[in-house]
Design an enzyme around this catalytic site. Sequence first.
Site, PDB file in Angstrom:
ATOM      1  N   PRO A  95      -1.423  -3.892  -5.407  1.00 28.51           N
ATOM      2  CA  PRO A  95       0.031  -3.778  -5.557  1.00 28.51           C
ATOM      3  C   PRO A  95       0.714  -3.649  -4.187  1.00 28.51           C
ATOM      4  CG  PRO A  95      -1.100  -1.862  -6.508  1.00 28.51           C
ATOM      5  CD  PRO A  95      -2.157  -2.816  -6.070  1.00 28.51           C
ATOM      6  N   VAL A  96       1.866  -4.294  -4.055  1.00 32.70           N
ATOM      7  CA  VAL A  96       2.600  -4.296  -2.781  1.00 32.70           C
ATOM      8  C   VAL A  96       3.330  -2.961  -2.599  1.00 32.70           C
ATOM      9  CG1 VAL A  96       4.442  -5.492  -1.499  1.00 32.70           C
ATOM     10  CG2 VAL A  96       2.854  -6.806  -2.914  1.00 32.70           C
ATOM     11  N   LEU A 100      -1.729   1.096  -0.650  1.00 33.75           N
ATOM     12  CA  LEU A 100      -3.112   0.601  -0.741  1.00 33.75           C
ATOM     13  C   LEU A 100      -3.414  -0.452   0.332  1.00 33.75           C
ATOM     14  CD1 LEU A 100      -3.666   0.319  -4.606  1.00 33.75           C
ATOM     15  CD2 LEU A 100      -4.565   2.042  -3.073  1.00 33.75           C
ATOM     16  N   SER A 102      -1.824  -3.326   1.130  1.00 33.35           N
ATOM     17  CA  SER A 102      -1.774  -4.740   0.727  1.00 33.35           C
ATOM     18  C   SER A 102      -1.427  -5.660   1.895  1.00 33.35           C
ATOM     19  CB  SER A 102      -0.787  -4.949  -0.420  1.00 33.35           C
ATOM     20  OG  SER A 102       0.525  -4.704   0.016  1.00 33.35           O
ATOM     21  N   ALA A 105      -4.373  -6.074   4.202  1.00 31.95           N
ATOM     22  CA  ALA A 105      -5.451  -6.839   3.544  1.00 31.95           C
ATOM     23  C   ALA A 105      -5.130  -8.330   3.517  1.00 31.95           C
ATOM     24  CB  ALA A 105      -5.682  -6.300   2.128  1.00 31.95           C
ATOM     25  N   ASP A 146      -4.950   1.433   8.730  1.00 29.21           N
ATOM     26  CA  ASP A 146      -5.046   0.466   7.623  1.00 29.21           C
ATOM     27  C   ASP A 146      -5.861  -0.751   8.043  1.00 29.21           C
ATOM     28  OD1 ASP A 146      -3.293   2.225   6.466  1.00 29.21           O
ATOM     29  OD2 ASP A 146      -1.916   0.697   5.714  1.00 29.21           O
TER      30      ASP A 146
HETATM   31  C1  MEV Z   1       0.089   4.604   6.011  1.00 29.99           C
HETATM   32  O1  MEV Z   1      -0.938   3.996   5.215  1.00 29.99           O
HETATM   33  C2  MEV Z   1      -0.433   5.816   6.706  1.00 29.99           C
HETATM   34  C3  MEV Z   1       0.518   6.518   7.669  1.00 29.99           C
HETATM   35  O2  MEV Z   1      -0.245   7.542   8.307  1.00 29.99           O
HETATM   36  C4  MEV Z   1       1.093   5.580   8.693  1.00 29.99           C
HETATM   37  C5  MEV Z   1       0.056   5.059   9.671  1.00 29.99           C
HETATM   38  O3  MEV Z   1      -1.001   5.653   9.832  1.00 29.99           O
HETATM   39  O4  MEV Z   1       0.371   4.052  10.327  1.00 29.99           O
HETATM   40  C6  MEV Z   1       1.664   7.183   6.928  1.00 29.99           C
END
Ligand code: MEV
Length: 307
Positions: A95-96, A100, A102, A105, A146
Site C-alpha cells: 500500500p502507498v 511499508l 512502497s 521498493a 528504507d
Molecule cells: C520512515 O519510514 C522512517 C522515519 O524515521 C524517516 C526516515 O528514517 O527517513 C520516520
Amino acid sequence: MKASAPGKIILFGEHAVVYNRPALAVPVDQAQVEVEVTDSDKSGVWIDAPMVELHGELSTLPDDHPIAAVILKLFQHLGISQHPNILLTIRSTIPVAAGLGSGAAVSVAMFRALSSYLSHPLSDEQVNGLVFEIEKLHHGTPSGIDNTVITYNKPVFYMKHKPVETFTCGKPFTIVIGDTGVPAPTKESVGDVRRLWLHNENRFEEMFNEIAQISTMARRFIETGHPEHLGELMDQNQEFLKQMTVSSPELDVLIYAARRAGALGAKLSGGGRGGNMIALVDQAAAESVAASLTSAGAKRTIITEIK
Ligand code: MEV
C-alpha cells in the site's frame, strides 16, 4: 527482465534514526513490488503502473515524478542519452504511503530490472546509493533506512553514515501489522519533529537517547532468542513517539485494540500520523489479534514471521 523488492517495517527507532540513533527494520515479503522491462513496439519509454493509475510515456511526465526520476537517474548514471523503446510494467501489493516503504521498493525493483535489461546490472551498493538519491528528492531528509532494508532484503540495525549491519534472529517471532488506511505524511511528520527538536533540543535529544537504548536492547533480545521481551520495549518506544506528536487517534485505537486482544506490545511503525502499527504476538494469538484490529477499523492486516 524482471526484478522484485519487498516492503519493510521499522520495529524500533523511527524518527530517532534521522538524528543518528540506531533503528531496527525488517523486510516484509507478504507485500512486494514486481517490475518487468520488455521491448516496446511503440517509440519511447512506456510505463504501466496501475497502482498509481499511470499509463504513459516518460517525456509526458514531470522530471521529478517518482517513477520518471528513477528512469532519468539511471540513464544519467549509465550515460545513456538515446532513450530505447521499452515498456516498464510495475505491479505492487505494497500500500502507498502506509509506512511499508512502497516508494523505496518501487525504486529498488525499477533500478534492478532496468539496469539488467540495459546489460549494466548494478551491485546492491549501487542500487542502495541511487535509491537514497531518489528518496531525498521526495522526503527531504530521509535517514536511508528504507532503501537499505529493502535493497539488502535482510533485517538491519541501521545507523546513518555507518556501514550496514544486518542481524539474525535467535528465535523467530510473529508480528501483526495493522493499516489505519490514513496516508502517513512522512515528510510532514519528519519536518514537524525537526521544528519541535529545534525548539526543545535538550528534551528531544534525551528522548532520542532513550529510543537508542530501546533499539540496542531490542537487537540483543532478538539475537539471543528472547523476542518475548520486545513487547514491553515496543510500548516504551510508542510512548516516546506519542510525545514526539507522531501518533494519531487512529493509530492509538489500533494499538489499544491489539494490546486488549492479548498482544505483548504494540507501536506505530514508520513516519506515523497514519500508516501502520505493529503488534508483537504469540503465534497462536496472531489471527485473533488481526481480527480485533479489523473490528477496531484496520483497513488491512498482515501477519508476518520475523526469522
Ligand atoms: C520512515 O519510514 C522512517 C522515519 O524515521 C524517516 C526516515 O528514517 O527517513 C520516520
